[in-house]
Design a protein around this motif. Structure first.
Motif, PDB file in Angstrom:
ATOM      1  N   TRP A  80      43.598  69.209  46.711  1.00 14.95           N
ATOM      2  CA  TRP A  80      44.125  70.107  47.209  1.00 14.95           C
ATOM      3  C   TRP A  80      43.502  71.036  45.780  1.00 14.95           C
ATOM      4  N   LEU A  81      42.871  70.138  44.848  1.00 15.33           N
ATOM      5  CA  LEU A  81      42.203  70.966  43.772  1.00 15.33           C
ATOM      6  C   LEU A  81      40.897  71.372  44.748  1.00 15.33           C
ATOM      7  N   THR A  82      40.648  70.793  45.520  1.00 16.68           N
ATOM      8  CA  THR A  82      38.907  70.767  46.363  1.00 16.68           C
ATOM      9  C   THR A  82      39.230  71.601  46.865  1.00 16.68           C
ATOM     10  N   MET A  83      39.707  70.916  47.947  1.00 10.57           N
ATOM     11  CA  MET A  83      39.847  72.277  48.988  1.00 10.57           C
ATOM     12  C   MET A  83      40.325  73.946  48.643  1.00 10.57           C
ATOM     13  N   GLN A  84      41.269  74.168  47.021  1.00  9.03           N
ATOM     14  CA  GLN A  84      41.134  75.376  47.062  1.00  9.03           C
ATOM     15  C   GLN A  84      39.912  75.850  46.231  1.00  9.03           C
ATOM     16  N   GLY A  85      39.118  74.895  45.800  1.00  7.47           N
ATOM     17  CA  GLY A  85      37.960  75.625  45.246  1.00  7.47           C
ATOM     18  C   GLY A  85      36.952  76.256  46.252  1.00  7.47           C
ATOM     19  N   LEU A  86      37.171  75.474  47.546  1.00  8.24           N
ATOM     20  CA  LEU A  86      35.872  75.593  48.224  1.00  8.24           C
ATOM     21  C   LEU A  86      36.383  76.849  49.313  1.00  8.24           C
ATOM     22  N   GLY A  87      37.715  77.084  49.709  1.00  4.38           N
ATOM     23  CA  GLY A  87      38.414  78.123  50.256  1.00  4.38           C
ATOM     24  C   GLY A  87      38.775  77.354  51.831  1.00  4.38           C
ATOM     25  N   GLU A  88      39.169  76.039  51.633  1.00  4.82           N
ATOM     26  CA  GLU A  88      38.984  75.356  52.957  1.00  4.82           C
ATOM     27  C   GLU A  88      39.983  76.505  54.163  1.00  4.82           C
ATOM     28  N   THR A  89      39.887  75.998  55.342  1.00  2.00           N
ATOM     29  CA  THR A  89      41.233  76.896  56.031  1.00  2.00           C
ATOM     30  C   THR A  89      41.209  75.611  57.348  1.00  2.00           C
ATOM     31  N   ASP A  90      41.315  75.246  57.590  1.00  2.42           N
ATOM     32  CA  ASP A  90      41.150  74.367  58.863  1.00  2.42           C
ATOM     33  C   ASP A  90      42.503  73.744  58.306  1.00  2.42           C
ATOM     34  N   ALA A  91      43.907  74.126  59.271  1.00  2.00           N
ATOM     35  CA  ALA A  91      45.649  73.832  58.992  1.00  2.00           C
ATOM     36  C   ALA A  91      45.473  72.373  58.894  1.00  2.00           C
ATOM     37  N   ASP A  92      44.857  71.850  59.438  1.00  4.54           N
ATOM     38  CA  ASP A  92      45.247  70.183  59.798  1.00  4.54           C
ATOM     39  C   ASP A  92      44.841  69.638  58.143  1.00  4.54           C
ATOM     40  N   THR A  93      43.505  69.558  57.859  1.00  2.00           N
ATOM     41  CA  THR A  93      43.217  69.715  56.666  1.00  2.00           C
ATOM     42  C   THR A  93      43.610  69.647  55.735  1.00  2.00           C
ATOM     43  N   CYS A  94      44.471  70.775  55.028  1.00  4.01           N
ATOM     44  CA  CYS A  94      45.309  71.823  54.000  1.00  4.01           C
ATOM     45  C   CYS A  94      46.397  70.704  54.528  1.00  4.01           C
ATOM     46  N   GLN A  95      46.944  70.529  55.852  1.00  3.45           N
ATOM     47  CA  GLN A  95      48.491  70.220  55.898  1.00  3.45           C
ATOM     48  C   GLN A  95      48.443  68.699  55.069  1.00  3.45           C
ATOM     49  N   PHE A  96      47.208  67.625  55.381  1.00  2.00           N
ATOM     50  CA  PHE A  96      46.954  65.993  55.393  1.00  2.00           C
ATOM     51  C   PHE A  96      46.391  65.576  54.741  1.00  2.00           C
ATOM     52  N   ASN A  97      45.391  65.756  53.711  1.00  2.00           N
ATOM     53  CA  ASN A  97      44.084  65.368  53.104  1.00  2.00           C
ATOM     54  C   ASN A  97      44.483  65.444  51.647  1.00  2.00           C
ATOM     55  N   ASP A  98      45.627  64.481  51.307  1.00  2.00           N
ATOM     56  CA  ASP A  98      46.116  63.985  50.465  1.00  2.00           C
ATOM     57  C   ASP A  98      45.536  62.693  48.996  1.00  2.00           C
ATOM     58  N   LEU A  99      44.373  62.870  49.092  1.00  2.00           N
ATOM     59  CA  LEU A  99      43.927  61.599  48.246  1.00  2.00           C
ATOM     60  C   LEU A  99      43.156  61.924  46.834  1.00  2.00           C
TER      61      LEU A  99
END
Length: 288
Positions: A116-135
């Motif tokens: 979660w923190l990694t995606m937020q730091g990168l500005g991730e925008t892919d909806a599926d990645t945002c919703q399900f990347n949970d490690l």
């Protein structure tokens, strides 16, 4: 709604119909650490973890080229928001460096990676990645490395990583350890079926007997051949009531490799062979 044991409200998330439970190149293979015997190891997949009071279940053991040992949990286990905050690109989390109590360990582990923190730091925008990347990765204290075994209790394995998802009807296996079961370990092993992939392959819907409950969050899932399939992330309220959403471990680990300093972390294979007939063998031994 995510499934840490911190909260138990069953709130429907309309957009996702889920209630959470609290491609990079593969790293070069290295020699695995020497593991403790599976029968006596204090730390292994399926032990309980506690992050700021939230209880979850550890999934897979990992290690790197320096033989540093990590154990996985769901990223949402360190979430700071409510039950409906399931999007990793917008939901709050405790910071990297947070201590995590790992059952069986003599000292706390430290959360060193959180998707979660990694995606937020990168500005991730892919909806599926945002919703399900949970490690999240919890680095164990070196004094506890010798107490670890990577085998999944009851089932054995993992014997590799599932890289192509599941098909409807495929058998899946898991081991949950919610404190709500009061220590009744006979209820921890789970066998079920896949309902197919979701989220562009980032998630898999499954039915198991019994379904995952709060505290099982983050549990490891194996596919029908014993390969690491994913980690328990959500419970579905609609349209597949009673099913669970399992985040795809291969995609989550590849994201870790591509977007963090943990590009050399790899899955530790179980020392115990995968046994899909464990339930049948147990019943037979009981004369059932």
């Amino acid at each position: 709604m995510r499934f840490p044991a911190r909260t138990f409200a069953a709130v429907v998330t309309v957009a996702t119909a889920a209630v959470p439970l609290i491609a990079a190149e593969a790293p070069s293979a290295g020699a695995a650490p020497t593991w403790a015997p599976a029968a006596t190891a204090a730390i292994h997949p399926g032990v309980q973890t506690f992050t700021n009071g939230a209880q979850c279940t550890a999934n897979f053991v990992l290690y790197d080229a320096s033989n540093t040992v990590y154990i996985g949990q769901a990223a949402h286990c360190s979430g700071t928001g409510g039950n409906t905050e399931t999007n990793g690109c917008t939901s709050g989390s405790l910071p990297v460096g947070t201590q995590v109590q790992v059952t069986g360990a003599s000292k706390p582990g430290v959360m060193v990676y959180n998707s979660w923190l990694t995606m937020q730091g990168l500005g991730e925008t892919d909806a599926d990645t945002c919703q399900f990347n949970d490690l999240a990765l919890i680095k164990l204290d070196p004094s506890d490395f010798g107490q670890v075994n990577p085998s999944i209790p009851f089932w054995g394995g993992p014997n590799g990583i599932d890289t192509n998802g599941t098909t409807q009807g495929e058998t899946v296996y898991s081991y949950g350890n919610s404190e709500l079961r009061g220590g009744v370990s006979q209820l921890s092993p789970k066998q079920g079926v896949s309902l197919g992939d979701d989220g562009g392959g980032w998630s898999h819907n499954v039915y198991t007997a019994t379904p995952g409950i709060p505290g099982d969050s983050g549990s490891a899932f194996l596919n029908s051949t014993g390969a690491a399939l994913g980690i328990l992330s959500t419970v579905q309220l609609a349209p597949l009531a009673g099913s669970n959403g399992v985040g795809d471990f291969n995609r989550e680990l590849n994201y870790t490799h591509a977007h963090s300093s943990f590009g050399g972390v790899q899955l530790a294979l179980g020392t115990q062979p995968f046994n899909p007939n464990a339930v049948a063998n147990l019943l037979a031994s009981l004369g059932i």
